[in-house]
Design a protein around this motif. Sequence first.
Motif, PDB file in Angstrom:
ATOM      1  N   MET A 135       0.851  -1.205   0.000  1.00  0.00           N
ATOM      2  CA  MET A 135       0.000   0.000   0.000  1.00  0.00           C
ATOM      3  C   MET A 135       0.876   1.241   0.000  1.00  0.00           C
ATOM      4  N   ASN A 136       0.671   2.120  -0.948  1.00  0.00           N
ATOM      5  CA  ASN A 136       1.447   3.353  -1.012  1.00  0.00           C
ATOM      6  C   ASN A 136       0.864   4.396  -0.059  1.00  0.00           C
ATOM      7  N   THR A 137       1.732   5.076   0.650  1.00  0.00           N
ATOM      8  CA  THR A 137       1.335   6.075   1.620  1.00  0.00           C
ATOM      9  C   THR A 137       1.962   7.397   1.250  1.00  0.00           C
ATOM     10  N   VAL A 138       1.144   8.452   1.051  1.00  0.00           N
ATOM     11  CA  VAL A 138       1.674   9.747   0.654  1.00  0.00           C
ATOM     12  C   VAL A 138       2.183  10.479   1.890  1.00  0.00           C
ATOM     13  N   LEU A 139       3.428  10.881   1.838  1.00  0.00           N
ATOM     14  CA  LEU A 139       4.067  11.590   2.942  1.00  0.00           C
ATOM     15  C   LEU A 139       4.708  12.850   2.376  1.00  0.00           C
ATOM     16  N   GLN A 141       7.166  16.888  -6.263  1.00  0.00           N
ATOM     17  CA  GLN A 141       7.668  15.740  -7.034  1.00  0.00           C
ATOM     18  C   GLN A 141       7.337  14.456  -6.288  1.00  0.00           C
ATOM     19  N   ARG A 142       6.606  13.524  -6.940  1.00  0.00           N
ATOM     20  CA  ARG A 142       6.227  12.271  -6.324  1.00  0.00           C
ATOM     21  C   ARG A 142       7.333  11.229  -6.506  1.00  0.00           C
ATOM     22  N   VAL A 143       7.745  10.612  -5.392  1.00  0.00           N
ATOM     23  CA  VAL A 143       8.826   9.635  -5.393  1.00  0.00           C
ATOM     24  C   VAL A 143       8.394   8.427  -4.568  1.00  0.00           C
ATOM     25  N   ASN A 144       8.472   7.219  -5.132  1.00  0.00           N
ATOM     26  CA  ASN A 144       8.224   5.997  -4.374  1.00  0.00           C
ATOM     27  C   ASN A 144       9.502   5.627  -3.620  1.00  0.00           C
ATOM     28  N   ALA A 145       9.370   5.377  -2.319  1.00  0.00           N
ATOM     29  CA  ALA A 145      10.569   5.146  -1.513  1.00  0.00           C
ATOM     30  C   ALA A 145      10.263   4.210  -0.347  1.00  0.00           C
ATOM     31  N   VAL A 146      11.333   3.582   0.152  1.00  0.00           N
ATOM     32  CA  VAL A 146      11.240   2.754   1.347  1.00  0.00           C
ATOM     33  C   VAL A 146      12.189   3.323   2.398  1.00  0.00           C
ATOM     34  N   SER A 174      14.683   5.931  -2.764  1.00  0.00           N
ATOM     35  CA  SER A 174      13.705   5.897  -3.854  1.00  0.00           C
ATOM     36  C   SER A 174      13.911   4.629  -4.671  1.00  0.00           C
ATOM     37  N   ILE A 175      12.809   4.048  -5.163  1.00  0.00           N
ATOM     38  CA  ILE A 175      12.866   2.746  -5.827  1.00  0.00           C
ATOM     39  C   ILE A 175      12.113   2.767  -7.149  1.00  0.00           C
ATOM     40  N   ASN A 176      12.457   1.790  -7.985  1.00  0.00           N
ATOM     41  CA  ASN A 176      11.735   1.533  -9.230  1.00  0.00           C
ATOM     42  C   ASN A 176      10.674   0.483  -8.925  1.00  0.00           C
ATOM     43  N   MET A 177       9.410   0.835  -9.027  1.00  0.00           N
ATOM     44  CA  MET A 177       8.331  -0.065  -8.650  1.00  0.00           C
ATOM     45  C   MET A 177       8.241  -1.306  -9.527  1.00  0.00           C
ATOM     46  N   SER A 178       8.923  -1.306 -10.670  1.00  0.00           N
ATOM     47  CA  SER A 178       8.869  -2.467 -11.569  1.00  0.00           C
ATOM     48  C   SER A 178      10.033  -3.424 -11.329  1.00  0.00           C
ATOM     49  N   GLU A 179      10.918  -3.104 -10.395  1.00  0.00           N
ATOM     50  CA  GLU A 179      12.067  -3.964 -10.101  1.00  0.00           C
ATOM     51  C   GLU A 179      11.992  -4.487  -8.669  1.00  0.00           C
ATOM     52  N   GLU A 180      12.384  -5.736  -8.476  1.00  0.00           N
ATOM     53  CA  GLU A 180      12.402  -6.322  -7.150  1.00  0.00           C
ATOM     54  C   GLU A 180      13.472  -5.642  -6.286  1.00  0.00           C
ATOM     55  N   GLY A 210      15.869  14.501   7.369  1.00  0.00           N
ATOM     56  CA  GLY A 210      16.068  13.233   6.677  1.00  0.00           C
ATOM     57  C   GLY A 210      16.777  13.434   5.365  1.00  0.00           C
ATOM     58  N   VAL A 211      16.926  12.338   4.630  1.00  0.00           N
ATOM     59  CA  VAL A 211      17.550  12.381   3.319  1.00  0.00           C
ATOM     60  C   VAL A 211      16.843  11.386   2.410  1.00  0.00           C
ATOM     61  N   VAL A 212      16.727  11.744   1.143  1.00  0.00           N
ATOM     62  CA  VAL A 212      16.160  10.863   0.128  1.00  0.00           C
ATOM     63  C   VAL A 212      17.211  10.650  -0.949  1.00  0.00           C
ATOM     64  N   TYR A 213      17.438   9.390  -1.327  1.00  0.00           N
ATOM     65  CA  TYR A 213      18.435   9.075  -2.352  1.00  0.00           C
ATOM     66  C   TYR A 213      17.968   7.831  -3.100  1.00  0.00           C
ATOM     67  N   GLY A 214      18.631   7.528  -4.211  1.00  0.00           N
ATOM     68  CA  GLY A 214      18.332   6.283  -4.904  1.00  0.00           C
ATOM     69  C   GLY A 214      17.923   6.467  -6.351  1.00  0.00           C
ATOM     70  N   TYR A 215      16.927   5.697  -6.772  1.00  0.00           N
ATOM     71  CA  TYR A 215      16.509   5.615  -8.170  1.00  0.00           C
ATOM     72  C   TYR A 215      16.029   6.976  -8.681  1.00  0.00           C
ATOM     73  N   GLN A 216      16.693   7.464  -9.733  1.00  0.00           N
ATOM     74  CA  GLN A 216      16.347   8.728 -10.380  1.00  0.00           C
ATOM     75  C   GLN A 216      16.219   9.870  -9.379  1.00  0.00           C
ATOM     76  N   MET A 217      17.067   9.838  -8.342  1.00  0.00           N
ATOM     77  CA  MET A 217      16.971  10.860  -7.307  1.00  0.00           C
ATOM     78  C   MET A 217      18.356  11.147  -6.754  1.00  0.00           C
ATOM     79  N   GLU A 218      18.819  12.378  -6.909  1.00  0.00           N
ATOM     80  CA  GLU A 218      20.066  12.771  -6.264  1.00  0.00           C
ATOM     81  C   GLU A 218      19.842  12.832  -4.755  1.00  0.00           C
ATOM     82  N   SER A 219      20.886  12.586  -3.995  1.00  0.00           N
ATOM     83  CA  SER A 219      20.768  12.657  -2.543  1.00  0.00           C
ATOM     84  C   SER A 219      20.274  14.045  -2.136  1.00  0.00           C
TER      85      SER A 219
END
Length: 210
Positions: free
Chosen positions: A1-5, A68-73, A93-99, A29-38
Amino acid sequence: MNTVLTVQKRGKGRQSSLTQLRQNGAIPGVVYGYQMESTAVSLDARQFAKMLAQFGNKNVFQLDVDGQRVNAVLTEVQRCALKGNVKHVDFKSINMSEELEVDIPVTVTGYAIGVADGGFLLQPNREVRIKVNPSEIPETIEVDVTDVAIGTSLYVGDIREKFSFEILQEDDYTLVTITPPAAENVQEDTVDGTPEVIGGTGKNPSDSEK
């Protein structure tokens, strides 16, 4: 379930500015990862605490980073050692189509026959690492211990085929073990001087915590 934060970008300030941020009810905090600079961010502490309580820390969060909407864990939550309040969070940040690989808690279900026979249930490992699609991350992995007897254990190899996702630990990774009753049959004098035999109760030591 996606949660908007909702989170806001922030400048990388000094420790004093981070302290002021926390005093104002926000968490750095910090956000980094898929298609996202730290990116350094801040978020509302109450909203974050509410979402953690409702969905847990294994959820996929949809971050609104200044529009900007970013899917992240969540990859790390730092807490104050004394008060337990959250001091800093890291999102990936993650790619929702990749495990992706994620650690999931193990929940024991059933009443082991070994416990019924007087043994004690132990969980040497309370999490397993799995590889799973982000949209299918489970909150927990349930393992049935009903058939686990005294002197035996339940391993990853015993449950691997029960799930559609991949468990990354080896087959001999121990999840549950049942130890024999403690050899503590000792004699104590009762009030009237009659010896009384004291032995193990055979209860699961975790029962008192449930």
